[in-house]
Design a protein around this motif. Structure first.
Motif, PDB file in Angstrom:
ATOM      1  N   GLU A   1       0.450  59.387 -12.744  1.00  0.00           N
ATOM      2  CA  GLU A   1      -0.084  59.451 -10.723  1.00  0.00           C
ATOM      3  C   GLU A   1      -1.135  59.331 -11.212  1.00  0.00           C
ATOM      4  O   GLU A   1      -2.582  59.233 -10.241  1.00  0.00           O
ATOM      5  CB  GLU A   1       0.909  60.489 -10.527  1.00  0.00           C
ATOM      6  CG  GLU A   1       2.246  59.875  -9.495  1.00  0.00           C
ATOM      7  CD  GLU A   1       1.988  59.076  -8.428  1.00  0.00           C
ATOM      8  OE1 GLU A   1       1.325  59.692  -7.235  1.00  0.00           O
ATOM      9  OE2 GLU A   1       2.222  57.635  -7.873  1.00  0.00           O
TER      10      GLU A   1
ATOM     11  N   ILE B   1      -1.979  46.302  -5.545  1.00  0.00           N
ATOM     12  CA  ILE B   1      -1.419  47.611  -6.034  1.00  0.00           C
ATOM     13  C   ILE B   1       0.007  46.527  -6.554  1.00  0.00           C
ATOM     14  O   ILE B   1       0.633  46.091  -6.205  1.00  0.00           O
ATOM     15  CB  ILE B   1      -0.392  48.904  -5.500  1.00  0.00           C
ATOM     16  CG1 ILE B   1      -2.289  49.491  -5.416  1.00  0.00           C
ATOM     17  CG2 ILE B   1       0.121  49.684  -6.447  1.00  0.00           C
ATOM     18  CD1 ILE B   1      -2.063  51.084  -4.013  1.00  0.00           C
ATOM     19  N   THR B   2       0.669  47.268  -8.531  1.00  0.00           N
ATOM     20  CA  THR B   2       2.303  46.258  -8.529  1.00  0.00           C
ATOM     21  C   THR B   2       2.561  47.782  -9.037  1.00  0.00           C
ATOM     22  O   THR B   2       2.813  48.723  -9.420  1.00  0.00           O
ATOM     23  CB  THR B   2       1.910  45.522 -10.123  1.00  0.00           C
ATOM     24  OG1 THR B   2       1.257  46.236 -11.142  1.00  0.00           O
ATOM     25  CG2 THR B   2       0.905  44.486  -9.609  1.00  0.00           C
ATOM     26  N   TYR B   3       4.569  47.500  -8.418  1.00  0.00           N
ATOM     27  CA  TYR B   3       4.930  48.464  -8.857  1.00  0.00           C
ATOM     28  C   TYR B   3       6.148  48.253 -10.153  1.00  0.00           C
ATOM     29  O   TYR B   3       6.105  47.539 -10.068  1.00  0.00           O
ATOM     30  CB  TYR B   3       6.054  48.490  -7.621  1.00  0.00           C
ATOM     31  CG  TYR B   3       5.009  49.263  -5.806  1.00  0.00           C
ATOM     32  CD1 TYR B   3       4.700  51.071  -6.188  1.00  0.00           C
ATOM     33  CD2 TYR B   3       4.649  48.783  -5.867  1.00  0.00           C
ATOM     34  CE1 TYR B   3       3.805  51.790  -5.123  1.00  0.00           C
ATOM     35  CE2 TYR B   3       3.521  48.460  -4.583  1.00  0.00           C
ATOM     36  CZ  TYR B   3       3.609  50.125  -4.239  1.00  0.00           C
ATOM     37  OH  TYR B   3       2.429  50.641  -3.070  1.00  0.00           O
TER      38      TYR B   3
ATOM     39  N   ARG C   1       9.625  56.270 -11.372  1.00  0.00           N
ATOM     40  CA  ARG C   1       8.296  54.471 -11.086  1.00  0.00           C
ATOM     41  C   ARG C   1       7.251  55.154 -11.719  1.00  0.00           C
ATOM     42  O   ARG C   1       6.668  55.894 -11.818  1.00  0.00           O
ATOM     43  CB  ARG C   1       8.829  55.065  -9.755  1.00  0.00           C
ATOM     44  CG  ARG C   1       9.863  54.880  -8.925  1.00  0.00           C
ATOM     45  CD  ARG C   1      10.644  53.556  -9.136  1.00  0.00           C
ATOM     46  NE  ARG C   1      11.895  53.668  -8.752  1.00  0.00           N
ATOM     47  CZ  ARG C   1      12.911  52.434  -8.874  1.00  0.00           C
ATOM     48  NH1 ARG C   1      12.824  51.608  -9.555  1.00  0.00           N
ATOM     49  NH2 ARG C   1      14.174  52.280  -7.907  1.00  0.00           N
ATOM     50  N   THR C   2       6.261  53.561 -11.432  1.00  0.00           N
ATOM     51  CA  THR C   2       4.758  53.884 -12.053  1.00  0.00           C
ATOM     52  C   THR C   2       4.283  52.649 -11.027  1.00  0.00           C
ATOM     53  O   THR C   2       4.705  51.796 -10.358  1.00  0.00           O
ATOM     54  CB  THR C   2       4.889  52.499 -13.384  1.00  0.00           C
ATOM     55  OG1 THR C   2       5.277  51.450 -13.344  1.00  0.00           O
ATOM     56  CG2 THR C   2       5.493  53.848 -14.234  1.00  0.00           C
ATOM     57  N   LYS C   3       3.389  53.129 -10.421  1.00  0.00           N
ATOM     58  CA  LYS C   3       1.912  52.235  -9.895  1.00  0.00           C
ATOM     59  C   LYS C   3       1.083  51.494 -10.419  1.00  0.00           C
ATOM     60  O   LYS C   3       0.562  52.841 -11.223  1.00  0.00           O
ATOM     61  CB  LYS C   3       1.788  53.137  -8.666  1.00  0.00           C
ATOM     62  CG  LYS C   3       2.920  53.109  -7.513  1.00  0.00           C
ATOM     63  CD  LYS C   3       2.204  53.733  -6.281  1.00  0.00           C
ATOM     64  CE  LYS C   3       1.564  55.092  -6.872  1.00  0.00           C
ATOM     65  NZ  LYS C   3       1.215  56.144  -5.854  1.00  0.00           N
ATOM     66  N   THR C   4       0.138  50.379 -11.281  1.00  0.00           N
ATOM     67  CA  THR C   4      -0.806  49.940 -11.330  1.00  0.00           C
ATOM     68  C   THR C   4      -1.589  49.087 -10.380  1.00  0.00           C
ATOM     69  O   THR C   4      -1.370  48.339  -9.437  1.00  0.00           O
ATOM     70  CB  THR C   4      -0.359  49.028 -12.575  1.00  0.00           C
ATOM     71  OG1 THR C   4       0.687  49.979 -13.631  1.00  0.00           O
ATOM     72  CG2 THR C   4      -1.768  48.639 -13.287  1.00  0.00           C
TER      73      THR C   4
ATOM     74  N   PHE D   1      -3.566  56.573 -11.944  1.00  0.00           N
ATOM     75  CA  PHE D   1      -3.398  55.679 -10.519  1.00  0.00           C
ATOM     76  C   PHE D   1      -4.185  56.298  -9.775  1.00  0.00           C
ATOM     77  O   PHE D   1      -5.060  55.561  -9.123  1.00  0.00           O
ATOM     78  CB  PHE D   1      -2.125  55.616 -10.135  1.00  0.00           C
ATOM     79  CG  PHE D   1      -2.174  54.482  -8.978  1.00  0.00           C
ATOM     80  CD1 PHE D   1      -2.176  53.735  -8.716  1.00  0.00           C
ATOM     81  CD2 PHE D   1      -2.265  54.833  -8.091  1.00  0.00           C
ATOM     82  CE1 PHE D   1      -2.525  53.003  -7.970  1.00  0.00           C
ATOM     83  CE2 PHE D   1      -2.461  54.689  -6.564  1.00  0.00           C
ATOM     84  CZ  PHE D   1      -2.353  53.430  -6.527  1.00  0.00           C
TER      85      PHE D   1
END
Length: 398
Positions: free
Chosen positions: A53, A31-33, A21-24, A56
């Motif tokens: 991580e 925050i977009t996932y 998973r990624t978070k931006t 971010f």
């Protein structure tokens, strides 16, 4: 990968590959996932996850700092943010090195409780600087300089209304006298040294940063020719002889093997090829002297010794350097001066201060900082990297 380093759900298989998973963080703070895939192994996906991580968290912390103009920022958090995100982006690498030392080794360890940036005043900073100044003689001066830059920027950014550092106590610093030869003058010195009996010793001081006593204490057995390393495990020091019947008067100065200057001085260093070549020449010369001297030769395996195997006096190498400098029209320099130049070259290369301290065998990073604070803070190049250009050449140096 060590057990416990993975987090449940960090990586998962999908479509014959591994994903995570990624978070931006967007500019407005939302925050977009999403997810990232295409990894051949779970370990590769996990490593990528933690890198995402880290990026971010850095971006999120920067967003929090830059959007908290209400001055609720902690002093410690602001200093780290200012140094990493603002100050480091506009300075040379050598200046960043000394700044990092001031922030992480001098200032932050002395901030013993959380205080908000808006509560930092002259009294607080004077107490802080007083503690910082006890670390090393230059600490108060450099700590105040860095704090002044940080809080000046804090005023410009609107975090605080005025810079209290300007009204704090001033710390002066006595600058050590370090003679640094230019690249062309180093070539002149090495050319002259290559025609003397002290070439190997001078190379060891200039290319490895060894102390005079450490050079005198080196033995052929300390070198690993296959790995191209040398182990520093002793030094030669003065051993004064005192006669009891003469009221403690020193009758003579002998020489003795001792441990290096500090526990950190026990170290293994990489050795340039030019030194190994000269070492082989010295070995052949020693073997020749043994044949000539016979049983009169005192064989202690030293690489630096007289024709009969006995040690040189402690002043012999510096005397030889003085003669070489006078003969070559150079300013006088000592063995310790060559060691300073070695450190300066490492600084110019951007080698971290912690590593320079280890290479020099200093007792602590504070000692390194004390000697080379000014050198690290220069904005112009000091010396080029010591490469083959420093090996003496036959043609005339311009």
């Amino acid at each position: 990968m060590a057990k416990g380093s993975r987090k449940k759900g960090v990586a998962f298989p999908e479509n014959n590959s591994w994903y995570h998973r990624t978070k931006t963080l967007k500019e407005d703070g939302t925050i977009t996932y999403s997810k990232k895939g295409g990894f051949a192994t779970e370990d590769a996906a996990v490593a990528s996850y933690w890198q995402y991580e880290k990026e971010f968290n850095t971006a999120y912390k920067k967003y929090q700092i830059t959007n908290q103009i209400n001055s609720d920022i902690f002093f410690r958090d602001y200093l780290i943010y200012w140094f990493e995100e603002e100050f480091s982006s506009r300075i040379e690498s050598t200046t960043r090195m000394v700044g990092a030392y001031a922030i992480y080794y001098l200032i932050l360890p002395q901030i013993d409780y959380d205080i908000k940036l808006r509560h930092v005043n002259v009294d607080y900073l004077n107490n802080l600087l007083e503690k910082i100044a006890k670390v090393t003689a230059s600490a108060g001066n450099k700590g105040r300089e860095i704090l002044n830059l940080a809080l000046k920027d804090a005023v410009i950014s609107g975090y605080i209304k005025y810079n209290p550092v300007q009204n704090t106590r001033v710390y002066k610093r006595k600058k050590p006298n370090i003679i640094i030869l230019s690249k062309s003058k180093i070539k002149v010195l090495l050319r002259a040294a290559s025609e003397s009996n002290w070439y190997l010793e001078i190379l060891l001081a200039l290319f490895c940063g060894l102390r005079k006593g450490e050079i005198m204490g080196l033995k052929f057995s300390d070198f690993d020719l296959n790995r191209k390393t040398v182990y520093i495990s002793r030094q030669i020091a003065s051993d004064p002889k005192i006669l009891r019947e003469d009221a403690g008067k020193i009758s003579e100065y002998g020489l003795v093997e001792r441990d290096p200057k500090t526990p950190n001085s026990f170290r293994v260093l990489r050795v340039p090829d030019v030194i190994l070549q000269e070492l082989q020449k010295r070995k052949l010369q020693v073997e020749k002297n043994i044949q000539i001297q016979g049983i009169a030769y005192v064989d202690n395996d030293y690489i630096c010794c007289q024709n009969n195997g006995k040690l040189h006096s402690l002043s012999a190498m510096n005397n030889a350097l003085t003669r070489l400098c006078n003969k070559s029209g150079l300013p006088p320099i000592t063995v310790h001066g060559l060691r300073h130049m070695y450190a300066t070259i490492l600084i110019e290369m951007g080698v971290p201060l912690v590593k320079i301290s280890a290479l020099l065998g200093h007792g602590s990073i504070h000692t390194t900082f004390e000697y080379y604070c000014d050198v690290m803070d220069e904005n112009e190049n000091i010396l080029a990297f010591m490469n083959n250009a420093f090996v003496p050449m036959k043609e005339k140096v311009i």
